[in-house]
Design a protein around this motif. Structure first.
Motif: not given
Length: 200
Positions: A16-21
């Protein structure tokens, strides 16, 4: 259905963090500091609440984005600084790797552009540590290769000229959707030929 393990939860969180970044970097390229968490959620195809769960405001998100970009930048250029090559070759390799990473990874471009702009879009002094780390981990090692490789009378000025040229070139390619057409080798060769002829 059994509950997820800690490892599964950590993997989902990281994904999720990668997707958001990635979404935040793309939105920042489109809107700059005007981006909002809602814009990032739409780009990431996630609910607003999901993104807000990880980041309470856009400044926290951008701060994480820039720190992550600093680590990516260091990983990308580190191969140029190791080995037995002479300093001029290292400086040229460093520049090529940096430009390639800038074009490939929007967050790296955003980091370099933000540092070049002295973080003037960001409120307060929250980026003092990031700037100090950038200097120590990215900028000063490059200055040293310039000092040794070109024998520049002012290696900091020369390094600034190269960084500015790389950021400007990356900006033209990113904002005009020409990433695949970029002649990284030719551009870096042109910069270094010009600098060496001027230093003689």
């Amino acid at each position: 259905m059994s509950p997820r393990t800690k490892e599964q939860n950590d993997a989902i969180r990281e994904m999720r963090m990668d997707q958001i970044m990635q979404a935040a970097a793309e939105v920042y390229l489109e809107k700059g500091i005007q981006l909002e968490i809602r814009d990032v959620a739409v780009k990431a195809e996630l609910g607003y609440g999901t993104v807000y769960h990880y980041y309470k405001n856009k400044h926290m998100l951008l701060e994480d984005l820039l720190w992550d970009a600093l680590n990516r930048t260091e990983s990308a250029v580190m191969p140029a600084l190791t080995g037995d090559s002479d300093s001029l070759f290292k400086a040229e390799s460093y520049s090529r790797l940096l430009l390639r990473e800038c074009i490939k990874d929007p967050s790296v471009f955003i980091l370099l552009k933000t540092v070049a702009d002295n973080f003037h879009h960001f409120p307060g002094n929250r980026f003092i540590k990031l700037f100090a780390d950038f200097q120590e981990r990215i900028y000063l090692p490059f200055v040293e290769t310039i000092r040794e490789g070109i024998g520049s009378k002012s290696p900091e000025k020369t390094a600034n000229l190269i960084f500015g040229s790389l950021v400007g070139c990356a900006a033209l390619n990113i904002h005009h959707n020409m990433r695949s057409e970029m002649d990284v080798e030719g551009f870096v060769d042109m910069i270094f030929l010009g600098i060496q002829s001027k230093e003689r």
